[in-house]
Write an enzyme that holds these catalytic residues in place. Structure first.
Site, PDB file in Angstrom:
ATOM      1  N   SER A  86       0.827  -1.199   0.000  1.00 38.35           N
ATOM      2  CA  SER A  86       0.000   0.000   0.000  1.00 38.35           C
ATOM      3  C   SER A  86       0.868   1.260   0.000  1.00 38.35           C
ATOM      4  O   SER A  86       1.726   1.414  -0.850  1.00 38.35           O
ATOM      5  CB  SER A  86      -0.962  -0.046   1.181  1.00 38.35           C
ATOM      6  N   ASP A 239      -1.844   6.368  -4.230  1.00 38.66           N
ATOM      7  CA  ASP A 239      -0.750   5.647  -3.573  1.00 38.66           C
ATOM      8  C   ASP A 239      -0.285   4.507  -4.487  1.00 38.66           C
ATOM      9  O   ASP A 239      -0.855   4.297  -5.564  1.00 38.66           O
ATOM     10  CB  ASP A 239      -1.191   5.149  -2.193  1.00 38.66           C
ATOM     11  N   ASP A 241      -0.628   1.316  -4.816  1.00 38.67           N
ATOM     12  CA  ASP A 241      -1.577   0.340  -5.381  1.00 38.67           C
ATOM     13  C   ASP A 241      -2.903   0.983  -5.765  1.00 38.67           C
ATOM     14  O   ASP A 241      -3.864   0.298  -6.095  1.00 38.67           O
ATOM     15  CB  ASP A 241      -1.775  -0.859  -4.451  1.00 38.67           C
ATOM     16  N   ASP A 243      -5.419   2.544  -4.346  1.00 43.58           N
ATOM     17  CA  ASP A 243      -6.697   2.464  -3.638  1.00 43.58           C
ATOM     18  C   ASP A 243      -6.817   3.573  -2.597  1.00 43.58           C
ATOM     19  O   ASP A 243      -7.728   3.560  -1.768  1.00 43.58           O
ATOM     20  CB  ASP A 243      -6.906   1.076  -2.999  1.00 43.58           C
TER      21      ASP A 243
END
Length: 253
Positions: A86, A239, A241, A243
């Site tokens: 993340s 960010d 990834d 999400d």
């Protein structure tokens, strides 16, 4: 994180899926972000799932986490995994597990999966030998289907038409947000998307930021400078990834 800790997680999840979906052909989706070794970890995860007899939909390259959620539902999978840490610093990587509803696992599945992982006492219990016939590579066709679903979430086309020329600086902060976020904005009707060239290419070392977390002002510094330079009114950052979203808007100063 290494292939053995990852292997135990994947084998434990596999064992739990076999318990929960007896007499079914289990199918899973696997995605990954831009982090160092993410592709290797994703391929290892896919290999273990296939060795357990599962059908695997493996993305051809890095993709946003929300697209993994979509793929689970679209391809009627029972589970899915995305390799990502993340918004954490570059030295990390991680493993997010999803259920058949496209959401991350919640109670009671979360603790039950961890119990299965803890039952694995030796790496010899991990089925590493892939069955390539079980692994299907997915890519652009899934992107197009995903973007069509995203477009359905547009609430006010007339307002977008009115403000379609609004300058929007977008940065993926070296992550998976490019090219799908600009593609989605264009589909929605925004015509003036401005990139931050220094942050456009995927890079697990995140060389231009201290932390790739768009909630932190420092992560938006280059994008805001680009907005000032071009006269853009909005800044968007995702960010690694994609999400998590950070936004900045121009004011009178």
């Amino acid at each position: 994180m290494n292939i053995y800790t990852l292997g135990m997680a994947t084998q434990g999840l596999s064992n739990y899926l076999i318990q929960n979906f007896r007499d079914q052909q289990i199918k899973v989706a696997v995605a990954h972000d831009c982090r160092n070794n993410s592709r290797y970890f994703a391929e290892t995860t896919a290999a273990i799932f296939s060795a357990n007899g599962f059908e695997v939909c493996l993305f051809e390259a890095l993709r946003p986490t929300p697209e993994l959620s979509f793929a689970i539902r679209h391809y009627k999978c029972q589970s899915g995994v995305v390799i990502t840490a993340s918004h954490n610093p570059p030295e990390y990587n991680g493993y997010k597990a999803y259920w058949d509803d496209g959401g991350q696992v919640v109670a009671p599945h979360d603790t039950a999966i961890i119990e299965e992982v803890r039952k694995i006492r030796s790496v010899n219990e991990i089925k590493f030998k892939a069955d390539p016939s079980k692994i299907k590579i997915i890519g652009k066709e899934t992107d197009e289907l995903f973007l069509k679903e995203v477009l359905k979430m547009r609430l006010n086309p007339e307002l977008i038409n009115k403000f379609g020329d609004t300058g929007i600086v977008f940065t993926p902060i070296h992550g998976t947000g490019s090219p799908l976020v600009p593609a989605a904005l264009k589909l929605f009707g925004f015509r003036n998307i401005i990139k931050v060239p220094e942050q456009e290419e995927p890079d697990g070392n995140f060389p231009t930021v201290k932390s790739p977390n768009p909630e932190e002002p420092g992560a938006l510094k280059m994008a805001i400078a680009r907005a000032v330079e071009t006269g853009a009114e909005l800044v968007m950052a995702t960010d690694p990834d994609a999400d998590r979203l950070g936004l900045a808007a121009a004011n009178s100063k």
